[in-house]
Design a protein around this motif. Structure first.
Motif, PDB file in Angstrom:
ATOM      1  N   UNK A  76       0.802  -1.227   0.000  1.00 32.17           N
ATOM      2  CA  UNK A  76       0.000   0.000   0.000  1.00 32.17           C
ATOM      3  C   UNK A  76       0.831   1.271   0.000  1.00 32.17           C
ATOM      4  N   UNK A  77       1.713   1.452   1.000  1.00 28.74           N
ATOM      5  CA  UNK A  77       2.537   2.668   1.004  1.00 28.74           C
ATOM      6  C   UNK A  77       3.465   2.765  -0.197  1.00 28.74           C
ATOM      7  N   UNK A  78       4.005   1.612  -0.657  1.00 25.39           N
ATOM      8  CA  UNK A  78       4.914   1.632  -1.800  1.00 25.39           C
ATOM      9  C   UNK A  78       4.205   2.068  -3.072  1.00 25.39           C
ATOM     10  N   UNK A  79       2.905   1.885  -3.134  1.00 24.39           N
ATOM     11  CA  UNK A  79       2.116   2.389  -4.265  1.00 24.39           C
ATOM     12  C   UNK A  79       1.732   3.850  -4.033  1.00 24.39           C
ATOM     13  N   UNK A  80       1.282   4.160  -2.814  1.00 21.44           N
ATOM     14  CA  UNK A  80       0.701   5.473  -2.524  1.00 21.44           C
ATOM     15  C   UNK A  80       1.702   6.617  -2.576  1.00 21.44           C
ATOM     16  N   UNK A  81       3.002   6.335  -2.412  1.00 24.76           N
ATOM     17  CA  UNK A  81       3.987   7.430  -2.456  1.00 24.76           C
ATOM     18  C   UNK A  81       4.059   8.070  -3.835  1.00 24.76           C
ATOM     19  N   UNK A  82       3.405   7.476  -4.825  1.00 24.78           N
ATOM     20  CA  UNK A  82       3.382   8.097  -6.148  1.00 24.78           C
ATOM     21  C   UNK A  82       2.676   9.456  -6.080  1.00 24.78           C
ATOM     22  N   UNK A  83       1.783   9.642  -5.085  1.00 26.92           N
ATOM     23  CA  UNK A  83       1.127  10.945  -4.895  1.00 26.92           C
ATOM     24  C   UNK A  83       1.998  11.900  -4.075  1.00 26.92           C
ATOM     25  N   UNK A  84       3.138  11.402  -3.584  1.00 29.90           N
ATOM     26  CA  UNK A  84       4.010  12.192  -2.735  1.00 29.90           C
ATOM     27  C   UNK A  84       4.155  11.531  -1.376  1.00 29.90           C
ATOM     28  N   UNK A 268      19.798   1.673   9.765  1.00 28.53           N
ATOM     29  CA  UNK A 268      20.506   2.116   8.563  1.00 28.53           C
ATOM     30  C   UNK A 268      20.098   3.535   8.187  1.00 28.53           C
ATOM     31  N   UNK A 269      18.804   3.845   8.379  1.00 24.27           N
ATOM     32  CA  UNK A 269      18.335   5.204   8.108  1.00 24.27           C
ATOM     33  C   UNK A 269      19.022   6.209   9.025  1.00 24.27           C
ATOM     34  N   UNK A 270      19.227   5.813  10.287  1.00 26.24           N
ATOM     35  CA  UNK A 270      19.863   6.706  11.252  1.00 26.24           C
ATOM     36  C   UNK A 270      21.317   6.993  10.876  1.00 26.24           C
ATOM     37  N   UNK A 271      22.025   5.961  10.397  1.00 27.04           N
ATOM     38  CA  UNK A 271      23.435   6.152  10.064  1.00 27.04           C
ATOM     39  C   UNK A 271      23.622   6.755   8.673  1.00 27.04           C
ATOM     40  N   UNK A 272      22.803   6.361   7.726  1.00 24.44           N
ATOM     41  CA  UNK A 272      22.962   6.860   6.359  1.00 24.44           C
ATOM     42  C   UNK A 272      22.284   8.216   6.165  1.00 24.44           C
ATOM     43  N   UNK A 273      21.234   8.463   6.954  1.00 23.39           N
ATOM     44  CA  UNK A 273      20.420   9.688   6.849  1.00 23.39           C
ATOM     45  C   UNK A 273      20.168  10.087   5.390  1.00 23.39           C
ATOM     46  N   UNK A 274      19.610   9.180   4.582  1.00 23.23           N
ATOM     47  CA  UNK A 274      19.392   9.516   3.173  1.00 23.23           C
ATOM     48  C   UNK A 274      18.320  10.595   3.015  1.00 23.23           C
ATOM     49  N   UNK A 275      18.460  11.370   1.976  1.00 20.63           N
ATOM     50  CA  UNK A 275      17.492  12.420   1.674  1.00 20.63           C
ATOM     51  C   UNK A 275      16.328  11.845   0.875  1.00 20.63           C
ATOM     52  N   UNK A 276      15.140  12.279   1.192  1.00 20.67           N
ATOM     53  CA  UNK A 276      13.964  11.860   0.429  1.00 20.67           C
ATOM     54  C   UNK A 276      13.979  12.585  -0.910  1.00 20.67           C
ATOM     55  N   UNK A 277      14.125  11.825  -1.988  1.00 20.33           N
ATOM     56  CA  UNK A 277      14.198  12.436  -3.318  1.00 20.33           C
ATOM     57  C   UNK A 277      12.817  12.614  -3.929  1.00 20.33           C
ATOM     58  N   UNK A 278      11.825  11.861  -3.427  1.00 17.61           N
ATOM     59  CA  UNK A 278      10.467  12.001  -3.951  1.00 17.61           C
ATOM     60  C   UNK A 278       9.865  13.316  -3.470  1.00 17.61           C
ATOM     61  N   UNK A 279       8.973  13.907  -4.241  1.00 18.17           N
ATOM     62  CA  UNK A 279       8.338  15.165  -3.817  1.00 18.17           C
ATOM     63  C   UNK A 279       7.369  14.940  -2.676  1.00 18.17           C
ATOM     64  N   UNK A 280       7.170  15.968  -1.844  1.00 19.71           N
ATOM     65  CA  UNK A 280       6.196  15.883  -0.751  1.00 19.71           C
ATOM     66  C   UNK A 280       4.787  15.708  -1.319  1.00 19.71           C
ATOM     67  N   UNK A 281       4.461  16.500  -2.326  1.00 18.27           N
ATOM     68  CA  UNK A 281       3.211  16.357  -3.078  1.00 18.27           C
ATOM     69  C   UNK A 281       3.598  16.257  -4.538  1.00 18.27           C
ATOM     70  N   UNK A 282       3.285  15.155  -5.173  1.00 20.63           N
ATOM     71  CA  UNK A 282       3.704  14.941  -6.555  1.00 20.63           C
ATOM     72  C   UNK A 282       2.715  15.595  -7.523  1.00 20.63           C
ATOM     73  N   UNK A 360      11.488   8.871 -10.377  1.00 22.10           N
ATOM     74  CA  UNK A 360      10.417   9.021 -11.366  1.00 22.10           C
ATOM     75  C   UNK A 360      10.468   7.917 -12.413  1.00 22.10           C
ATOM     76  N   UNK A 361      11.677   7.437 -12.703  1.00 21.47           N
ATOM     77  CA  UNK A 361      11.810   6.330 -13.651  1.00 21.47           C
ATOM     78  C   UNK A 361      11.187   5.064 -13.068  1.00 21.47           C
TER      79      UNK A 361
END
Length: 571
Positions: A76-84, A268-282, A360-361
């Motif tokens: 569900x979430x892996x699909x829904x992030x397409x909206x942001x 891993x998120x705590x150590x890598x602290x990756x940036x969210x590349x997806x838009x907040x609202x797509x 986006x790809x």
């Protein structure tokens, strides 16, 4: 809000969910459901060593958590992030705290206050006989979707990630050993847990080193088809065994291992602290993407609110509850565990890619390979944060997804068997346990292979899952509201979320009906119409029951005290 550090939303999300457990669930337990530690639960009333078994709350939490989680809080979430990422994040966190936890705890309370009866049966007592019949139709269709679709999801993962084969099936041996150690030999739970988890992660390492792939064709079946047959046979056998032999220990040790897997992802998120590349609202949605409102609220079901949870809570979990007060930890915190998985899926699928263009790809179309996106994105984060090789990281996450889905599938078969037997009772036909299980496997397997030997038919009616699931959740909350009204308890904490979920799921169902009609999807159109009709009828009966409950006499409490001998030593 683009370019947000993923650690920020991880910390905020975890803090919100834990606050919900420590604060809001305490309010629900004391003021709304009024849990009583001395109440004699069905597990003690009808202890048969098969379905009714008083269970340590940590073991039962593992069963409940892994049974309700499945692959849905990933899909569900892996699909829904397409909206942001922001709408998905808000729905998961707020939904978990104020709706999912309340719903799961409430369904568990309602069932164990009624001899461990299922939500479908309770609808007959608290709504009407007609309501019960239609309610069972909705429950049966929902379980059919889960069993068939999860068989496909698991088989696809086993083919795509051959390193997950050994840990997936090796986990059964570990679970059998854990069950014997806990119940037959009465060994220390903590020691058994530690050894079981070490064994599971050892199997993951072995599986990654020795991946297993099936031949391209086995008796004319593709690898996916072979795995589907094996999965249905396993689920059928597992559903017939006493819960303490395989179901409980498998779910418990998987729950602990899977929570550790979530810890690895968040660590891993705590150590890598990756940036969210997806838009907040797509605002750059791919062609064919449906409107976010109301579809967001049915696309993310498990992880925010899920009617399937009420079916599990009232179908198996309520029959194993040692003390009524354990319901808070098992039910509400079980929902928190699923919310954390959904939050992890959001992070993996929005921060697990290097650039917006790459994201986006991957999200070039709606609902395309969500589990694969989770494994790919999450594996990249685990590799960057903890230095675990990408292939092993992918194996860990794939195994986590498979084990979640497998535990839900075998629980789903057991629940579906209960529903078949209930339907038989209504028709005055006695259906035995084995016969009911065979019926379930034949119907589920028949649907899965209805479109070909690759098992693609298992996804045939899956598009209906979101709306059906949420309609069922709203109807379950309706039953809880009627019970609370009869007892003169506070009911607004249930009624308000029920109204919101009902409006959104009904709206989504109507949107889907027109969509199926326009696209000529007549099977989906017909089933959706049946589901909407059943839901509207049950809702109307439910509203009338609420009016009667408010105007009738207060229902007396039915507390029956436990004896000292019935209290489990393992707390």
């Amino acid at each position: 809000m683009d370019g947000v550090n993923s650690l920020v939303i991880a910390v905020i999300g975890i803090a919100m969910m834990l606050s919900g457990y420590f604060l809001y669930s305490r309010f629900l337990a004391k003021k709304v459901y009024k849990l009583n530690a001395e109440f004699k639960t069905p597990a003690h009333q009808f202890n048969d060593g098969v379905d009714y078994v008083p269970t340590n709350r940590y073991v039962l939490w593992g069963h409940h958590f892994t049974s309700v989680a499945g692959a849905a809080p990933i899909v569900g979430p892996a699909v829904a992030v397409i909206w942001g990422w922001l709408p998905a994040f808000l729905w998961v966190t707020i939904g978990t705290v104020f709706i999912a936890g309340m719903h799961d705890l409430g369904a568990l309370w309602a069932s164990q206050r009624n001899r461990g009866q299922s939500i479908g049966t309770l609808s007959g007592r608290y709504i009407s006989a007609r309501g019960r019949n239609l309610f069972l139709v909705v429950v049966f269709l929902l379980l059919l979707m889960v069993v068939a679709a999860f068989a496909v999801v698991i088989s696809n993962l086993l083919v795509a990630q051959p390193g997950s084969v050994i840990p997936t099936w090796g986990a059964l041996i570990v679970a059998l050993a854990v069950g014997q150690a806990i119940y037959r030999f009465r060994w220390n739970l903590l020691a058994v847990t530690a050894v079981g988890v070490i064994a599971l992660y050892g199997l993951i390492i072995v599986g990654n080193a020795y991946p297993i792939s099936l031949p391209e064709s086995t008796f004319g079946l593709a690898p996916n088809g072979v795995w589907i047959i094996v999965l249905f046979l396993y689920a059928g056998i597992a559903s017939l065994l006493p819960v303490w032999v395989l179901l409980q220990p498998r779910d418990y040790i998987n729950g602990v291992q899977l929570f550790i897997g979530l810890g690895i992802l968040y660590g891993a998120t705590m150590f890598a602290t990756p940036t969210i590349v997806a838009p907040a609202i797509n605002t750059n949605l791919p062609e064919g993407t449906p409107s976010m409102i109301p579809l967001l609220f049915v696309t993310i079901a498990c992880g925010a609110i899920s009617g399937f949870h009420g079916t599990v809570a009232s179908g198996t979990t309520s029959k194993q509850l040692d003390r009524e007060t354990d319901a808070r930890f098992v039910g509400y915190f079980g929902a928190v565990g699923e919310g954390l998985l959904a939050l992890g899926a959001i992070i993996a699928t929005t921060a697990g890619f290097q650039t917006l263009a790459q994201w986006e790809d991957v999200y070039a179309s709606f609902n395309d390979n969500p589990v694969g996106n989770f494994v790919e994105g999450g594996g990249a984060i685990v590799n960057a944060g903890l230095g675990i090789p990408v292939d092993l990281s992918a194996t860990i996450l794939a195994t986590m997804a498979v084990l979640f889905a497998a535990t839900t599938m075998d629980t789903g078969v057991r629940l579906m068997r209960f529903v078949v037997q209930e339907i038989g009772e209504l028709a005055k036909i006695r259906i035995g346990v084995i016969a009911a299980t065979v019926i379930v496997i034949v119907i589920g397997g028949g649907l899965t292979f209805s479109q070909g030997a690759d098992g693609s038919g298992g996804m045939l009616i899956w598009p209906l899952f979101g709306t059906t699931n949420q309609l069922l959740a709203s109807l379950t909350m309706g039953i809880i509201v009627v019970m609370l009204m009869r007892k003169r308890r506070p009911f607004l904490p249930v009624l308000i979320p029920m109204a919101f979920v009902l409006v959104m799921s009904s709206w989504a169902a109507v949107v889907q009906v027109f969509s199926f009609f326009n696209e000529g999807e007549w099977l989906l159109f017909s089933i959706n119409v049946v589901i909407i009709f059943a839901a509207v009828w049950v809702l109307a009966e439910c509203i009338m029951s609420m009016k009667r409950a408010l105007s009738g006499k207060k229902e007396p409490e039915d507390d029956v005290a436990l004896t000292a001998e019935e209290k489990l030593p393992l707390r």
